[in-house]
Design an enzyme around this catalytic site. Structure first.
Site, mmCIF file in Angstrom:
data_model
loop_
_atom_site.group_PDB
_atom_site.id
_atom_site.type_symbol
_atom_site.label_atom_id
_atom_site.label_comp_id
_atom_site.label_asym_id
_atom_site.label_seq_id
_atom_site.Cartn_x
_atom_site.Cartn_y
_atom_site.Cartn_z
ATOM 1 N N GLY A 1 60.790 15.976 -2.449
ATOM 2 C CA GLY A 1 59.536 16.348 -3.067
ATOM 3 C C GLY A 1 59.494 17.471 -3.738
ATOM 4 O O GLY A 1 59.070 17.552 -4.671
ATOM 5 N N GLU B 1 40.864 20.520 9.736
ATOM 6 C CA GLU B 1 41.213 18.831 9.745
ATOM 7 C C GLU B 1 42.030 18.759 10.837
ATOM 8 O O GLU B 1 43.148 19.095 11.044
ATOM 9 C CB GLU B 1 41.921 18.500 8.377
ATOM 10 C CG GLU B 1 42.020 17.078 8.208
ATOM 11 C CD GLU B 1 42.465 16.604 6.962
ATOM 12 O OE1 GLU B 1 43.606 17.261 6.556
ATOM 13 O OE2 GLU B 1 42.143 15.599 6.432
ATOM 14 N N LYS C 1 57.791 9.626 -4.414
ATOM 15 C CA LYS C 1 58.449 10.278 -3.196
ATOM 16 C C LYS C 1 57.489 9.908 -2.002
ATOM 17 O O LYS C 1 56.439 10.861 -2.049
ATOM 18 C CB LYS C 1 58.802 11.820 -3.502
ATOM 19 C CG LYS C 1 59.793 12.287 -2.434
ATOM 20 C CD LYS C 1 59.690 12.067 -0.915
ATOM 21 C CE LYS C 1 58.643 12.956 -0.265
ATOM 22 N NZ LYS C 1 58.565 12.870 1.368
ATOM 23 N N GLY D 1 59.953 16.021 2.318
ATOM 24 C CA GLY D 1 59.250 16.839 1.373
ATOM 25 C C GLY D 1 59.777 18.169 0.769
ATOM 26 O O GLY D 1 59.973 18.162 -0.482
ATOM 27 N N PRO D 2 60.140 19.007 1.634
ATOM 28 C CA PRO D 2 60.713 20.185 1.139
ATOM 29 C C PRO D 2 62.111 20.148 0.189
ATOM 30 O O PRO D 2 62.479 21.075 -0.233
ATOM 31 C CB PRO D 2 61.061 21.013 2.566
ATOM 32 C CG PRO D 2 60.229 20.232 3.591
ATOM 33 C CD PRO D 2 60.232 18.974 3.166
ATOM 34 N N GLY E 1 63.183 10.461 0.840
ATOM 35 C CA GLY E 1 63.613 11.892 1.503
ATOM 36 C C GLY E 1 62.584 12.630 2.047
ATOM 37 O O GLY E 1 61.366 12.288 2.132
ATOM 38 N N CYS F 1 41.685 11.027 5.516
ATOM 39 C CA CYS F 1 41.201 11.955 5.076
ATOM 40 C C CYS F 1 39.965 12.334 4.824
ATOM 41 O O CYS F 1 39.229 13.429 4.814
ATOM 42 C CB CYS F 1 42.091 12.472 3.764
ATOM 43 S SG CYS F 1 42.085 11.238 2.354
ATOM 44 N N GLU G 1 45.126 15.223 -4.009
ATOM 45 C CA GLU G 1 44.058 14.726 -3.107
ATOM 46 C C GLU G 1 44.396 15.326 -1.813
ATOM 47 O O GLU G 1 45.414 14.979 -1.259
ATOM 48 C CB GLU G 1 44.115 13.171 -3.021
ATOM 49 C CG GLU G 1 43.804 12.436 -4.205
ATOM 50 C CD GLU G 1 42.372 12.324 -4.652
ATOM 51 O OE1 GLU G 1 41.588 12.700 -3.635
ATOM 52 O OE2 GLU G 1 42.150 12.290 -5.700
#
Ligand code: NAP
Ligand code: MG
Length: 463
Positions: A207, A370, A170, A203-204, A201, A279, A245
């Site tokens: 995923g 971040e 995904k 995430g919520p 698609g 990141c 990660e």
């Protein structure tokens, strides 16, 4: 841009179960360039079933044959590298040169490394009177972000396939076209049907359905710490293996004996690359009190030169988020020496000016959270212990850098850092070096043999 209007499941492009779609934007001009299907739980279920059905045969395929498929995949990616670079530029906004040099080249190197590792990895070893087999963990859910869209996919899919696992991917909603191109490449490489599947698609929805599916044995996730935490909880409830990660707030520590000019120049370039959407970026520069002002001036000059050379951020939300952090830095009393919250004048797209803050203290929001944009903070330390304290003083621990006149001095300092990777005096990227986080930056490692081992479980036979 060419887009598939279906999902790649069981070796073919199939219509999605529902009618929903996602509009893909070009962040450089804010135009819609394609539509892709937004997958539902039904699509996820079909993909997981295909991956489960393909698992026994792929797991039993000799490692040398899995290696041959990965070598073929590397060759297809190499043949299509210009198309990859153009696609990443179109949906992420990275300048084409950077897309060619990094977004296309690095996944080719990583895929090649797993073609080699699949062939040479000790999947079987003798321990006393036992034979220990390293067997695939099963069906892997790979959930990836947009910032290095192909690299993040390959860093999961290549080792998973090398291990004998099957995969449902995904990808991020912002960069699905790169993922579709990858699925085409997997198909062209002759990987058997069902071994790799793609469901695009949100995430919520997509995923989440994937992470909680009973047919998934492991979730490998890259993205924000907040979503990582929720995925870890979901995986925990289902007793699935998880590898994460997550975010970072890495320190670039310039010791008093270091070449200041070089350390600052490389440090600024590291933060501005990919418009700061990395990141592992060294977003906190630590300089001793004696050379602090000189470092600030050099950093401000270097950042100003990036003005026209970096691309936009990926979307309007990220642009607003990063500008919010810059405003917060000003409000908390940091000194703006380059850039600022205003978008560069006369430019279309989701741009943020390369920004440098001086007089940043370790407790400030911009020194703790971040930002994920082209924003560098410069902090002052009093002595080496102070530098260690500041460098380790966040919840993160993904990467970092140490500069010193003497390599042994830099190594001794690096050993005191709570972080997964440290570049010594500008050390080069190594696709075989394990990458991953201490503390809230993650669980597990990617790349090289350590990254392959994540997708394996052991069985011992006693004689
Ligand atoms: P994110 O939301 O964590 O997205 C990462 C991946 O997880 C995407 O594929 C996303 O789908 C998916 N996802 C989101 N919510 C989910 C859920 N509840 N269950 C399962 N999967 C889910 O990150 P983002 O929104 O792209 O970026 C937000 C912040 O994350 C950034 O500002 C940055 O700080 C951080 N970030 C870190 C990295 C990294 O490499 N460590 C990479 C990217 C972002 P959607 O694409 O549909 O959201
Ligand atoms: Mg998101």
């Amino acid at each position: 841009m060419k887009a598939h209007d279906g999902m790649y499941i069981d070796g073919a492009w199939r219509a999605a179960a529902g009618p929903d779609t996602i509009a893909v934007l070009n962040p450089a001009d804010e135009q819609v360039i394609a539509q892709v299907p937004a997958g539902s739980a039904e699509d996820v279920d079909a993909a997981v079933r295909a991956a489960r059905a393909a698992l026994p045969a792929w797991a039993a395929t000799p490692p040398s044959e899995r290696a041959a498929r990965l070598a073929a995949l590397r060759d297809v990616l190499t043949a299509r590298k210009d198309e990859i670079a153009e696609t990443v530029t179109a949906e992420l906004g990275a300048p084409l040169g950077f897309s060619q040099k990094v977004h296309a080249a690095s996944p080719i190197a990583v895929c090649g490394s797993y073609a080699d590792l699949a062939a040479s990895f000790p999947f079987e070893e003798k321990v006393g009177n036992s034979t220990v087999y390293q067997e695939p963990i099963g069906v892997v859910a790979a959930i990836t972000p947009w910032n290095y869209p192909l690299h993040q996919i390959v860093a999961k899919v290549a080792p998973a396939l090398a291990a004998g696992c099957t995969v449902v991917l995904k990808p991020a909603e912002d960069t699905p076209l790169t993922a579709q191109l990858f699925a085409e490449a997997v198909d062209e490489a002759g990987v058997p049907a069902g071994v790799f599947n793609l469901v695009t698609g949100l995430g919520p929805v997509t995923g989440q359905a994937l992470a909680e599916h009973d047919g998934v044995d492991m979730v490998s996730f890259t993205g924000s710490t907040a979503v990582g935490r929720s995925i870890a909880a979901t995986a925990g409830a289902g007793l699935k293996k998880v590898s994460l990660e997550l975010g970072g707030k890495s320190a670039n520590v310039i010791l008093p004996s270091a070449d200041l000019g070089k350390a600052v120049a490389v440090g600024v370039a590291n933060v501005m690359a990919n418009s700061g959407q990395t990141c592992s970026a060294w977003t906190r520069m630590l300089v001793d009190a004696d050379r602090y002002e000189e470092a600030v001036e050099l950093a401000a000059q270097a950042a100003a030169k990036y003005g026209d050379r970096i691309g936009p951020l990926v979307n309007a939300k990220q642009q607003a988020r990063v500008r919010g952090y810059i405003e917060k830095g000003v409000a908390e009393g940091a000194r703006l020496v380059a850039g600022g919250p205003e978008a560069p004048a006369g430019k279309k797209g989701f741009h943020v000016s390369p920004t440098v803050f001086a007089d940043v203290t370790p407790g400030m929001t911009i020194a703790q959270e971040e930002i994920f944009g082209p924003v560098l903070t410069v902090l002052k330390y009093q002595d080496e212990d102070d530098a260690v304290r500041i460098a380790n003083g966040t919840v993160y621990g993904l990467a970092g850098a140490v500069w010193a006149g003497d390599e042994a001095e830099a190594v001794a300092f690096a050993r005191r850092l709570e972080t997964g990777q440290v570049d010594i005096n500008g050390g080069r990227f190594n696709p075989l070096a394990p990458f991953g986080g201490y503390k809230h930056s993650g669980v597990g490692r990617e790349l090289g043999s350590h990254g392959l081992a994540e997708f394996l479980q052991t069985k011992s036979l006693q004689f």
